[in-house]
Motif scaffolding. Structure first.
Motif, mmCIF file in Angstrom:
data_model
loop_
_atom_site.group_PDB
_atom_site.id
_atom_site.type_symbol
_atom_site.label_atom_id
_atom_site.label_comp_id
_atom_site.label_asym_id
_atom_site.label_seq_id
_atom_site.Cartn_x
_atom_site.Cartn_y
_atom_site.Cartn_z
ATOM 1 N N THR A 32 9.691 2.140 -2.680
ATOM 2 C CA THR A 32 8.790 3.075 -1.999
ATOM 3 C C THR A 32 9.286 4.488 -2.264
ATOM 4 O O THR A 32 10.449 4.797 -1.978
ATOM 5 C CB THR A 32 8.806 2.840 -0.468
ATOM 6 O OG1 THR A 32 8.391 1.515 -0.197
ATOM 7 C CG2 THR A 32 7.878 3.806 0.244
ATOM 8 N N LYS A 45 5.765 0.472 -5.425
ATOM 9 C CA LYS A 45 4.625 -0.275 -4.907
ATOM 10 C C LYS A 45 3.775 0.625 -4.012
ATOM 11 O O LYS A 45 2.552 0.612 -4.090
ATOM 12 C CB LYS A 45 5.118 -1.497 -4.109
ATOM 13 C CG LYS A 45 4.020 -2.468 -3.754
ATOM 14 C CD LYS A 45 3.442 -3.127 -4.996
ATOM 15 C CE LYS A 45 2.253 -4.007 -4.630
ATOM 16 N NZ LYS A 45 1.638 -4.589 -5.819
ATOM 17 N N ILE A 46 4.446 1.401 -3.176
ATOM 18 C CA ILE A 46 3.714 2.362 -2.347
ATOM 19 C C ILE A 46 4.424 3.719 -2.357
ATOM 20 O O ILE A 46 5.621 3.804 -2.636
ATOM 21 C CB ILE A 46 3.536 1.876 -0.883
ATOM 22 C CG1 ILE A 46 4.868 1.636 -0.199
ATOM 23 C CG2 ILE A 46 2.666 0.645 -0.816
ATOM 24 C CD1 ILE A 46 4.734 1.260 1.277
ATOM 25 N N TYR A 104 -0.331 9.645 -7.749
ATOM 26 C CA TYR A 104 -0.278 8.376 -7.013
ATOM 27 C C TYR A 104 -1.523 8.163 -6.156
ATOM 28 O O TYR A 104 -1.901 7.023 -5.900
ATOM 29 C CB TYR A 104 1.000 8.293 -6.174
ATOM 30 C CG TYR A 104 2.217 8.049 -7.038
ATOM 31 C CD1 TYR A 104 2.295 6.906 -7.832
ATOM 32 C CD2 TYR A 104 3.260 8.957 -7.097
ATOM 33 C CE1 TYR A 104 3.383 6.675 -8.648
ATOM 34 C CE2 TYR A 104 4.362 8.735 -7.915
ATOM 35 C CZ TYR A 104 4.418 7.595 -8.695
ATOM 36 O OH TYR A 104 5.494 7.358 -9.515
ATOM 37 N N LYS A 145 -2.014 4.327 -4.616
ATOM 38 C CA LYS A 145 -0.735 3.919 -4.010
ATOM 39 C C LYS A 145 -0.297 4.837 -2.874
ATOM 40 O O LYS A 145 0.721 4.594 -2.245
ATOM 41 C CB LYS A 145 0.364 3.918 -5.079
ATOM 42 C CG LYS A 145 0.166 2.854 -6.133
ATOM 43 C CD LYS A 145 1.347 2.766 -7.089
ATOM 44 C CE LYS A 145 1.146 1.592 -8.034
ATOM 45 N NZ LYS A 145 2.282 1.355 -8.904
#
Ligand code: ADP
Ligand code: C5P
Ligand code: MG
Length: 239
Positions: free
Chosen positions: A55, A156-157, A205, A210
């Motif tokens: 993250t 992933k985020i 992003y 994301k």
């Protein structure tokens, strides 16, 4: 190839102050939430090890990234890696890059990506944890691209703490940690760098779907209540 199915559930969480501390972890199946692998061959992590769940935590200087990361790490068992803290530790350890890093930080500029990525890489690879909060990184498109190239993974985020400049200035000037860059002159430069170089990363992003934008105005606890659902959702997916 990394195994995609197994991840970790931490028993002990980490915080800013225990950056280099390796906690003990127990295993848990974590199938659907593995970090996207874009270049498995180039990551320094052994092929038999598990995919890290990355993250990125972004926001302007003083937006509250570090404060919220400590709470996320404690609550959800992530390892907190602050890029700024890693760079400051490097200065304190009298490494060969120390003087260059110190001058760059004093000027509010960005340290060459390979230096910062290597520090992050060292922490990730020496950790048994698989869930990382990378705080204050990537600050530039160059940072982002270097991370992808060297580590071979994407986050992933991505969290973005959205805070008005006036509030960020107030917080930084009141931080009182003895930092060489927490003064009004350097802060102005850091805000300019954030607008010119970091916002494009945030936009990148967002386009990738994301980005989680959190309004960073309010008390620490109020903000954490906005952050909590993001990670609670991750936890559900690991059951
Ligand atoms: P960053 O890591 O984004 O630079 P910090 O988490 O270090 O920001 O926060 C900057 C300063 O603001 C610190 O002194 C911190 O205690 C304080 N702070 C953090 N969150 C809040 C908040 N929600 N309201 C008021 N002050 C805050
Ligand atoms: O995130 P933090 O406020 O601790 O960062 C302090 C300084 O460290 C930044 O202003 C910048 O000079 C440097 N830094 C960097 N690259 C990063 C993160 C921090 O050059 N990715
Ligand atoms: Mg910070």
């Amino acid at each position: 190839m990394w195994r995609r199915v197994v991840s970790l559930s931490p028993v002990i969480s980490s915080s800013k102050s225990s950056l280099l501390n390796q906690a003990a972890y127990r295993f848990r199946i974590w199938e659907s939430f593995a970090t996207e692998i874009i270049n498995p061959g180039k990551c320094g992590i052994s092929p038999m090890e598990k995919t890290p769940f990355i993250t990125f935590v972004l926001g302007g200087p003083g937006s509250g990234k570090g404060t919220q990361c400590i709470k996320i790490a404690d609550t959800f068992g992530f390892m907190h890696l602050s890029a700024g803290d890693l760079l400051r530790t490097e200065i304190a350890s009298n490494s060969e890059d120390g003087a260059m890093i110190l001058n760059t930080i004093k000027e509010g500029k960005i340290v060459p990506s390979e230096v910062t990525v290597k520090l992050i890489q060292r922490e990730i690879e020496s950790s048994d944890c698989h869930k990382f909060l990378i705080d204050g990184f990537p600050r530039t498109e160059e940072n982002r691209i270097a991370f992808e190239k060297i580590m071979g993974v994407e986050p992933k985020i991505v969290l973005f703490f959205d805070c008005p400049e006036e509030e960020m200035v107030k917080r930084v000037l009141g931080r009182n940690e003895g930092r060489v860059d927490d003064n009004i002159d350097t802060m102005k430069k850091r805000l300019n760098v954030f607008t010119a170089l970091s916002l494009p990363v945030i936009n990148y992003y967002e386009k990738k779907g994301k980005l989680y934008t959190i309004n960073a105005v309010g008390s620490v606890d109020e903000i954490f209540e906005k952050v909590r659902p993001v990670f609670a959702e991750c936890e559900e997916m690991t059951q």
